[in-house]
Design an enzyme around this catalytic site. Structure first.
Site, PDB file in Angstrom:
ATOM      1  N   ASP A  98      18.682 -37.923 -49.365  1.00 36.90           N
ATOM      2  CA  ASP A  98      18.689 -36.988 -48.246  1.00 36.90           C
ATOM      3  C   ASP A  98      17.340 -37.078 -47.545  1.00 36.90           C
ATOM      4  O   ASP A  98      16.302 -36.801 -48.147  1.00 36.90           O
ATOM      5  CB  ASP A  98      18.909 -35.565 -48.789  1.00 36.90           C
ATOM      6  CG  ASP A  98      19.622 -34.669 -47.812  1.00 36.90           C
ATOM      7  OD1 ASP A  98      19.334 -34.769 -46.611  1.00 36.90           O
ATOM      8  OD2 ASP A  98      20.455 -33.848 -48.255  1.00 36.90           O
ATOM      9  N   ASP A 199      19.175 -35.303 -42.402  1.00 35.37           N
ATOM     10  CA  ASP A 199      19.212 -33.863 -42.165  1.00 35.37           C
ATOM     11  C   ASP A 199      18.994 -33.530 -40.683  1.00 35.37           C
ATOM     12  O   ASP A 199      18.087 -34.083 -40.053  1.00 35.37           O
ATOM     13  CB  ASP A 199      18.086 -33.241 -43.010  1.00 35.37           C
ATOM     14  CG  ASP A 199      18.154 -31.731 -43.059  1.00 35.37           C
ATOM     15  OD1 ASP A 199      19.137 -31.205 -43.605  1.00 35.37           O
ATOM     16  OD2 ASP A 199      17.222 -31.075 -42.546  1.00 35.37           O
ATOM     17  N   GLU A 241      23.576 -35.856 -39.988  1.00 37.71           N
ATOM     18  CA  GLU A 241      24.100 -34.493 -39.857  1.00 37.71           C
ATOM     19  C   GLU A 241      23.875 -34.052 -38.417  1.00 37.71           C
ATOM     20  O   GLU A 241      22.742 -33.948 -37.970  1.00 37.71           O
ATOM     21  CB  GLU A 241      23.354 -33.537 -40.806  1.00 37.71           C
ATOM     22  CG  GLU A 241      23.938 -32.138 -40.778  1.00 37.71           C
ATOM     23  CD  GLU A 241      22.988 -31.043 -41.290  1.00 37.71           C
ATOM     24  OE1 GLU A 241      23.475 -29.972 -41.658  1.00 37.71           O
ATOM     25  OE2 GLU A 241      21.762 -31.263 -41.300  1.00 37.71           O
ATOM     26  N   HIS A 315      26.612 -28.141 -49.338  1.00 38.23           N
ATOM     27  CA  HIS A 315      25.760 -27.103 -49.921  1.00 38.23           C
ATOM     28  C   HIS A 315      25.461 -25.969 -48.939  1.00 38.23           C
ATOM     29  O   HIS A 315      24.818 -24.996 -49.315  1.00 38.23           O
ATOM     30  CB  HIS A 315      24.448 -27.739 -50.388  1.00 38.23           C
ATOM     31  CG  HIS A 315      23.693 -28.333 -49.241  1.00 38.23           C
ATOM     32  ND1 HIS A 315      24.138 -29.446 -48.554  1.00 38.23           N
ATOM     33  CD2 HIS A 315      22.553 -27.952 -48.621  1.00 38.23           C
ATOM     34  CE1 HIS A 315      23.298 -29.726 -47.586  1.00 38.23           C
ATOM     35  NE2 HIS A 315      22.323 -28.837 -47.594  1.00 38.23           N
ATOM     36  N   ASP A 316      25.876 -26.113 -47.681  1.00 38.74           N
ATOM     37  CA  ASP A 316      25.655 -25.056 -46.684  1.00 38.74           C
ATOM     38  C   ASP A 316      26.929 -24.265 -46.399  1.00 38.74           C
ATOM     39  O   ASP A 316      26.896 -23.316 -45.611  1.00 38.74           O
ATOM     40  CB  ASP A 316      25.188 -25.670 -45.353  1.00 38.74           C
ATOM     41  CG  ASP A 316      23.824 -26.332 -45.449  1.00 38.74           C
ATOM     42  OD1 ASP A 316      22.998 -25.868 -46.252  1.00 38.74           O
ATOM     43  OD2 ASP A 316      23.595 -27.310 -44.715  1.00 38.74           O
TER      44      ASP A 316
HETATM   45  C1  NOJ Z   1      20.443 -28.707 -42.983  1.00 40.10           C
HETATM   46  C2  NOJ Z   1      20.548 -28.615 -44.472  1.00 40.10           C
HETATM   47  O1  NOJ Z   1      21.816 -29.029 -44.866  1.00 40.10           O
HETATM   48  C3  NOJ Z   1      20.216 -27.199 -44.846  1.00 40.10           C
HETATM   49  O2  NOJ Z   1      20.488 -26.931 -46.192  1.00 40.10           O
HETATM   50  C4  NOJ Z   1      18.778 -26.950 -44.500  1.00 40.10           C
HETATM   51  O3  NOJ Z   1      18.470 -25.594 -44.707  1.00 40.10           O
HETATM   52  C5  NOJ Z   1      18.481 -27.285 -43.046  1.00 40.10           C
HETATM   53  N1  NOJ Z   1      19.077 -28.514 -42.625  1.00 40.10           N
HETATM   54  C6  NOJ Z   1      17.003 -27.412 -42.807  1.00 40.10           C
HETATM   55  O4  NOJ Z   1      16.503 -28.594 -43.374  1.00 40.10           O
END
Ligand code: NOJ
Length: 548
Positions: A98, A199, A241, A315-316
């Site tokens: 990541d 990210d 992402e 994970h979000d």
């Molecule tokens: C996206 C990530 O998936 C998330 O978990 C993170 O808080 C933010 N980007 C900031 O890096």
């Protein structure tokens, strides 16, 4: 046409804090992951996307990196990481790292230097504006709440941060920053990384004076340079992402000429159960017809000119079986239906840890939540006078900690995740929902995922077949076909607990049932004319065969 390994692959995402602890400190680690590689090999996945493990004060659980070339000691050491690369390789599993390139931690050496003076060589690695205390340059807000500007009195300047105060944004306009990042990526490639997830990559080309964060004017220029200088020197899976991706941009991100990435995470379907123009916490029921329309649009619009990532979870995001399935009466059926629906599509499927067990959302006391986003939102909304019950409902539905509770390995203490005190509470349903039980039971959700992964290896049409949506207006059923020169697949999913009549009876009568989430041992069941709650079936036929 399908030539790349990642077009045939299935990826498994590991959130290292919550996967497996090996040393009793209550936090998952690299050695824990190594211990569980055989489990992943048995599931059949081809690569692991590992959420960040680099050195980090963990303000945002690793998405705040203070050294890109060291491993965070709570996760292990660089030697452990190299052992993970080697052990994974033995099992034909690649490791996708990541990359957090939009920001660093405020404890990164570059930022520590940058803060020393305006003339420090690292100052321009970040985004600064002059100003007066109490009067930030504008009213931009950080994703985790509060102003996006933080005052540094020693410099009489503000720095810009799209995420927490401890995540200052890097200045991509500075070619030195870009070069440092490229060298770091090349270093990881040499160490054995099999690819990268990038990210919030659509937020790097910001222009805070114009209040631009996403899709800045130089975005694709930067990405093409990044790809040329790094990824194109290897045979990697790269996935950006991009919450701001539309079809046109996605065609650039995942251009088959490899000029940017392999594929993109787009989130159009993920925003469907939130109120228009509001935040994710402002809930509304899922518009099912819209879900069909949007997923289908992405399927057809990237066909032959881009590549999709297929995912329900990460994970979000909350757990899909609790979100769009039914985690009570039809827990098993709906988890399997959602799996079949997604894994039948074109693209590279991602399974988030525990999804293959049907792990569910949780409902904790506010003090049991650890996530910075949840905590900040709770505080802000309570100050704004929201009803606490509504705030908690939003957290139950959408909070990121739903995905971050420890992996449920077995029914022993702490679900087999740790001998110590877990950093976040274990979901109390671990005695029923755990890997140990499901591996023994060939009818389990785990085995259903395993079959889906195997089918992707056995049926090329799952990889290259053209997608077509059927019954776009049907209020219960999500049905589509996939078709290449040799084969045709039909997927029929009953998305709710109603029992609609089976449509498309002409179509499937001469097809063979490949997979079903109910017992379909008998012909009567295989071709039953009523669909049971959350029933999902996948049929196949060889083309050009004369009908019996
Ligand atoms: C996206 C990530 O998936 C998330 O978990 C993170 O808080 C933010 N980007 C900031 O890096």
């Amino acid at each position: 046409m399908i030539q790349k390994w990642w077009q045939k692959a299935v990826i498994y995402q590991i959130y290292p804090r919550s996967f497996q602890d090996s040393n009793g400190d209550g936090i998952g680690d690299l050695n824990g992951i190594i211990q569980r590689l055989d489990y992943l090999a048995e599931l059949g996945i081809n690569a692991i996307w590992l959420s960040p493990v680099c050195r980090s004060p963990q303000d945002d659980n690793g998405y705040d990196i203070s050294d890109y070339q060291e491993i965070e000691p709570i996760f292990g050491s660089l030697e452990d990481m190299q052992r993970l690369f080697r052990e994974a390789e033995k099992r034909d599993i690649r490791i996708i790292m990541d990359l957090v390139l939009n920001h660093t931690s405020d404890e990164h050496r570059w930022f520590v230097e940058a803060k020393k003076s305006k003339s420090n060589p690292y100052h321009d690695y970040y985004v600064w504006r002059d100003g007066e205390e109490g009067h930030p340059p504008n009213d931009m807000r950080g994703v985790f709440g509060g102003s996006a500007w933080e005052w540094v009195p020693e410099l009489n300047q503000y720095y810009f941060h799209q995420f927490s105060v401890k995540q200052p944004d890097l200045n991509w306009e500075n070619p030195k920053v870009r070069r440092e990042l490229y060298d770091m990526i090349l270093w990881w490639m040499k160490k054995g990384a099999g690819g990268f997830r990038l990210d919030v990559i659509d937020q790097i080309a910001k222009d805070p004076d114009l209040k631009i964060t996403v899709n800045g004017p130089r975005l694709h220029e930067f990405l093409q340079e990044l790809s040329r200088e790094t990824f194109q020197k290897g045979d990697l899976l790269t996935v950006g992402e991009a919450w701001g991706a539309d079809i046109q941009r996605a065609r650039l991100y995942s251009n088959p000429d490899g000029s940017e990435f392999s594929m993109v995470f787009q989130f159009e379907h993920i925003g469907l159960d939130q109120q228009e123009g509001k935040e994710k916490w402002d809930l509304k029921p899922l518009p099912f017809l819209k879900l069909k329309e949007i997923l289908s649009k992405w399927q057809t619009s990237l066909y032959n000119c881009g590549w999709n990532s297929l995912f329900w979870n990460n994970h979000d995001l909350p757990r899909i079986v609790s979100r769009w399935g039914n985690d009570k009466e039809y827990w098993e059926e709906s988890a399997k239906m959602l799996a079949l629906l997604l894994h039948g599509m074109q693209g590279t499927p991602y399974i988030y840890q525990g999804e293959e067990l049907g792990m569910t959302n949780v409902q904790y006391e506010i003090t049991d939540y650890q996530d910075i986003e949840i905590r900040n939102m709770y505080r802000e909304r309570m100050e704004m006078g929201y009803d606490e019950k509504d705030v908690m409902q939003s957290i139950y539905a959408k909070g990121r900690d739903n995905a971050r509770t420890p992996m449920q390995w077995n029914d022993s203490k702490n679900a087999g995740f740790t001998d110590g005190n877990p950093w976040i509470k274990v979901n109390p349903n671990y005695k029923q929902i755990n890997a140990h039980n499901q591996m023994k039971d060939t009818g389990s959700i785990f085995h259903f995922y395993k079959k889906l992964i195997q089918l992707r290896k056995d049926y090329e049409v799952l990889v290259d077949g053209k997608y077509e949506l059927l019954l776009p207006k049907d209020p219960d059923i999500f049905a589509y076909t996939r078709e290449n020169e040799h084969q045709k697949l039909l997927v029929i999913c009953n998305f709710f607990e109603n029992t609609p009549r089976m449509p498309l009876q002409e179509e499937w009568r001469d097809m063979e049932l490949l997979l079903c989430n109910y017992d379909c041992a008998h012909n009567n069941d295989r071709y039953a004319t009523t669909l049971r709650p959350y029933e999902a079936r996948m049929y196949v036929k060889k083309k050009y065969e004369t009908k019996p």
